[in-house]
Structure formats: C-alpha cells, structure tokens
Motif scaffolding. Structure first.
Motif, PDB file in Angstrom:
ATOM      1  N   ALA A 161      -3.388   6.192  -0.697  1.00 50.77           N
ATOM      2  CA  ALA A 161      -4.610   5.496  -0.289  1.00 50.77           C
ATOM      3  C   ALA A 161      -5.506   6.414   0.533  1.00 50.77           C
ATOM      4  O   ALA A 161      -6.726   6.443   0.341  1.00 50.77           O
ATOM      5  N   PRO A 210      -8.215  -4.721   1.896  1.00 51.74           N
ATOM      6  CA  PRO A 210      -6.959  -4.218   1.331  1.00 51.74           C
ATOM      7  C   PRO A 210      -5.962  -3.711   2.361  1.00 51.74           C
ATOM      8  O   PRO A 210      -4.748  -3.883   2.176  1.00 51.74           O
ATOM      9  N   TYR A 211      -6.441  -3.084   3.449  1.00 51.94           N
ATOM     10  CA  TYR A 211      -5.535  -2.383   4.346  1.00 51.94           C
ATOM     11  C   TYR A 211      -5.123  -3.187   5.566  1.00 51.94           C
ATOM     12  O   TYR A 211      -4.473  -2.659   6.475  1.00 51.94           O
ATOM     13  N   ILE A 242       0.836  -1.196   0.000  1.00 53.23           N
ATOM     14  CA  ILE A 242       0.000   0.000   0.000  1.00 53.23           C
ATOM     15  C   ILE A 242       0.877   1.256   0.000  1.00 53.23           C
ATOM     16  O   ILE A 242       1.825   1.358   0.792  1.00 53.23           O
ATOM     17  N   THR A 259      -6.527   3.595   9.292  1.00 51.48           N
ATOM     18  CA  THR A 259      -6.942   3.145   7.968  1.00 51.48           C
ATOM     19  C   THR A 259      -7.611   4.294   7.210  1.00 51.48           C
ATOM     20  O   THR A 259      -8.218   5.181   7.816  1.00 51.48           O
ATOM     21  N   TYR A 278      -0.580  -1.942   7.742  1.00 47.04           N
ATOM     22  CA  TYR A 278      -1.054  -2.310   6.404  1.00 47.04           C
ATOM     23  C   TYR A 278       0.056  -3.008   5.617  1.00 47.04           C
ATOM     24  O   TYR A 278       1.245  -2.926   5.966  1.00 47.04           O
ATOM     25  N   TYR A 292       0.611   4.498   1.325  1.00 42.11           N
ATOM     26  CA  TYR A 292      -0.308   4.971   2.351  1.00 42.11           C
ATOM     27  C   TYR A 292      -0.891   6.346   2.050  1.00 42.11           C
ATOM     28  O   TYR A 292      -2.120   6.536   2.092  1.00 42.11           O
TER      29      TYR A 292
END
Length: 539
Positions: free
Chosen positions: A8, A214-215, A3, A358, A344, A5
C-alpha cells in the motif's frame, strides 16, 4: 478487507481530480444508486427517519436554490449550529454547492464563542436548530450575521429551513467548484490566544476517501454496502464529523447511522444491537464506559471498531475483543489533517500504539532541527509541507501561515516514538493542549475564563490523568485577597466556568496554591504542574 502495508505504501497515489468537490460526488452517487439509504436517523425517543442518496441530492439542491435567493454565493461563510439531525447533510451540502465555506460550531459553545467565530471569519449566514437560536440572538447585532435559518421551527428573524425548501427545484446550477477551492473553516484550540481558523479545501474530502476509508475504516467506494452500517458517534460541530460521517460515509456512498441522543453506554449498545451497526467509531471514553456494562446481553456483530482522540488502553481493547470478536483500532490525526497514523485493517494491534503511518502522507518523527529520529527516540510527529492530506493555511491569517509552513514540515505539536517495526507510540503534547474524552482544550481558554471571577488572582490549567476520560482539566488557582480556599468556592468556580465556557472545558479538579512555578521570563511552567498530576494520579 486486510491491508498489505508495504504494498500500500509503495503503490499509493494522490488521485485528486482538478474539479473534485463533494456536491458533485453526491450527484454521482444519486445517479448510480439513488435508492440506497445514506442516513438512518434515530432520535432519543426511538423515532426513525431515512434519507436516500436521492433525497440528499434533492434537498441539497433545494437548499442551494434557497441560499442563492438569499444572496449566499461563492466564498461566503456559513456557520452552522445544530445537533445530529436528519437534514444536517442537506444543510452542509447545499451551502457547499453554492461555493460557500462551512463554519461548524458545537452546541456546547457559548454565545461569546460564536461571536468570536462570526467576527473572525466575517460569517454572514447561520443555520441553527430552533432549540439553539437563543445562543445566536444575543450576539447577532455585534457580528456580521444577517441571514438566520432555523431547523425544526422559526421565530423572529429566523426563517424555517423547511419553508425555504418549499417549492424549490431539486436541481441547482451553482458556481464551478474545484478541488483547490476553500471548503471549510474549522476552529481549533491552541495553547495561547483564541481558537485558530483552520481552512480546508474541497480536496480534503477526497483525501479522506483515499486514506481514512481504506486504511482505517476498511471501506472504499467499491465496498458492497448492502450488509454494512457505519456509525461514528461524533457531533456535527467537530472535525471528526468531517473525518467520518462526511469524509468517509458520504464520499464512499456508505449507509450510516446518526443517533441524536446523548451518550449512555447501555443505550448506545442497545442502538448498535437494534440497528445492526457493523462498523463503529467512538472515543476512548465511550469504550471505557462500555466495559463497565455486561456486554454479553447484546447481539452486536461488528466488523470494525475504531477509536480516536487519545490513546486507548489495554483493558477496553481486551473486553471488546472478548465480547464482540473485533479489536478496537486506534487512529491518529488532527483538525488540520486526515488520518496520519492508524492501526489499519489486518494489522497486529499493539495496545498503546497509534499504529503505523498511513500511505502517502510521509508522516515521521523529528527533532527540533527537523531531523528524522531513529527508533526509540521521542520527537514531534510531523508531515512534509505541501502534502495534500493537510490543511493549506489559516483563514486570512498570513502571519500564522508563515509561522506554520516556513520549514520543511508541518509540526503537529504531538510527541511520539516509534519501535523497530515502525509502530508509533504517543508520548504527550509538545505544547500544553489538554485532550479530555477526545476534546482538545487550550489552557488559555480555561485560565482566561477563571481569572474573570473576582476570587481568582491567577490560574494555570493542565491535564490531569483520569481513568475514564484519559485526562481532565486541573486548575491551579491563586486566590485574590479576601477569599478563602474551601469546597464551597470550588463548587462556585466550577459552576461559574460551566456558564462561561463550553461544559467540557471546566476544571474537574481545582487546587488552591500560593504560587505557580514560572520561568525566569515569567511564563508558567505547565510542564512542572503536569508532572505533579502524573505523580499523583498516574498514567
């Protein structure tokens, strides 16, 4: 997957269709990849069963048709009480397709706990395993329950699940269900009073797919699951069952393992080896016990190792890294929420840290006046009221709703600090909840049961540090007149508590005292007792 971050967080959107509901997701999965195995089930004797997404859809609809004939409809409450089971998803999904609300119950509860839940939410239907129906029978006449369904056998008033499915259609035209319709009532322990009925809507499952998948797990609906097998070791009666097997496994269309047996480190490692588990979610106590085994004897190829329930300390992280080449990643959330803070995929894990908030939740740390705190300051973890990723209230408890949602934030009751890089670190409970081996235990429940014993005049329960379980329940007890403190009485009280409460709630440590520290208004100062435990047993 790794990820990025900041990207995201900047690009996250709450994409929740108005008509979202989990049964329709299963219908879509079955249409798209019905022959994919959804569940590899293995019992403690090694017997294996499989359920494809086609199988789950068929049995979901067959059970929904049976429930319709029994008069179960939209808004009804359906309790369930069974261990990890190959038909567990069909039971839950069939009830949801009728528009009913699930009321999960742990097999570790006692009949009086079930009676409270049934009466509190006015549940009329219960699905229990044949080995657990004797927990329901004593309270049936003193509750609203009138429909009794049994897995793996039936007797008396109990109808067999398999008989109800026999001859039913694999299609069901149930009531319309929307994302904002209620889906479940999960009871959670508090510091005072009885467990509280946390009500979630169907959108909860979509939030897990968008956040936990996903996280934390590192999977989405676009993941190639041909060489993936997920395993969350939780039981069906806990919120973690919804967090992972249901909220991630089913929503993304993954294949997952369900193992019936009780935890034993060597057995669990062997199962992971033989079944080819690639992504594991376990509690810190299980990781700590894994590290007491020679891990070199297992051929385990993990892509992800997840931990939840309480902070995971450095030693098991390092041992798992050394043995399997993956770093266990903590995640934090509650029965009331999705994952609020995670390590993550791709993060530089810092031992002792819960990770970073998140995307999409707005999770922060505040003081008593709801001001956000700077790095290094200890405050309460909080989420803005109205965030889709948290619960929308308690079941028919408007006074609790007003108290909980009257401010700008939903306050979790957990204390944390953040460092300059945005990593959160757990600092303890703002209230007196005890978290032992991942179980949340309210001191009131322990104290209430203890003082029902004739030897106990007064009691206070607090968390006491423990090497394997994180914390255990410690009871400070003032004896009633005529009783003497001795080891035999400790054993007697512990046996009494195991019979009165769920086994994980009994005090593993008991200390007899002449008085308890109290405030000027007479409230027990549990914070002082907790500090005694920290001083004696360390963190």
């Amino acid at each position: 997957m790794a990820i990025e971050y900041d990207d995201a967080v900047a690009t996250f959107e709450w994409d929740i269709p108005d008509d979202y509901n989990l049964p329709s997701v299963i219908e879509s999965h079955a249409d798209s990849f019905g022959d994919r195995v959804a569940v590899y089930f293995r019992d403690s004797d090694g017997t294996r069963e499989e359920r494809t997404y086609d199988d789950i859809r068929r049995d979901m609809n067959r059970f929904a048709n049976a429930l319709a004939e029994l008069g179960v409809g939209k808004g009804d409450r359906v309790m369930h009480l069974f261990p990890r089971h190959p038909d567990g998803f069909a039971v839950q999904l069939g009830a949801l397709k009728r528009g009913a609300l699930l009321v999960p119950c742990s097999e570790m509860l006692k009949p009086k706990d079930l009676q409270f839940r049934a009466n509190d939410c006015e549940a009329t239907t219960v699905v229990a395993h044949a080995d657990l129906t004797e927990m329901v029978d004593p309270i049936a006449d003193d509750s609203p329950l009138d429909t009794f369904i049994s897995l793996d056998g039936a007797s008396g008033d109990w109808q067999a699940f398999s008989d109800l499915l026999d001859g039913q259609s694999g299609e069901h035209d149930g009531p319309a269900i929307a994302a904002e319709d209620p889906m479940s009532i999960n009871y959670t322990s508090g510091t005072t009073g009885n467990p509280k009925p946390v009500r979630h809507k169907h959108r909860w499952m979509r939030c897990f797919e968008l956040v936990n998948g996903p996280y934390w797990w590192g999977v989405t609906a676009e993941t190639d699951f041909d060489d993936e097998l997920l395993w969350a070791t939780t039981g069906t009666g806990w919120a973690k069952w919804f967090w992972s097997p249901v909220g991630v496994g089913l929503t993304t269309g993954a294949s997952q393992l369900i193992y019936e047996g009780e935890f034993d480190p060597e057995t669990f490692l062997q199962v992971m080896d033989e079944e080819g588990v690639t992504r594991l979610c376990a509690v810190p106590t299980q990781y700590r016990m894994f590290t007491q085994v020679d891990l070199s004897g297992y051929d385990i190829d993990l892509q992800s190792a997840l931990s939840a329930g309480e902070p995971l300390n450095r030693e098991p992280i390092e041992r798992v890294e050394e043995a399997f080449g993956v770093t266990p990643r903590d995640g934090y959330g509650q029965t009331e929420t999705v994952a609020l803070v995670t390590n993550y995929p791709g993060i530089d894990v810092r031992p002792g840290s819960m990770g970073k908030p998140t995307p999409g939740l707005g999770t922060t740390i505040i003081d008593d006046d709801e001001n956000e705190l700077d790095a290094g300051e200890i405050g309460e973890i909080a989420v803005p009221v109205g965030c889709p990723g948290i619960f929308d209230g308690y079941y028919e408890k408007p006074n609790l709703d007003e108290k909980t949602f009257s401010g700008e934030y939903y306050r979790t009751g957990d204390l944390a600090s953040r460092d300059e890089d945005g990593y959160f670190f757990f600092e303890g409970r703002a209230d007196d909840i005890i978290i032992s081996a991942g179980y949340r235990i309210g001191p009131f429940e322990v104290e209430d049961a203890l003082i029902s014993h004739p030897a106990v005049a007064e009691a206070a329960a607090v968390a006491s540090p423990h090497e394997e379980r994180g914390d255990v329940v410690k009871a400070y007890v003032i004896l009633a007149e005529g009783y003497d403190a001795n080891d035999e009485l400790v054993d007697e009280l512990q046996s009494f508590m195991k019979a009165e409460t769920a086994p994980y709630k009994y005090p593993r440590r008991i200390e007899f005292v002449d008085e308890l520290p109290k405030t000027s208004s007479g409230k027990i100062r549990r914070i002082e007792l907790r500090q005694r435990e920290v001083d004696q047993f360390g963190q």
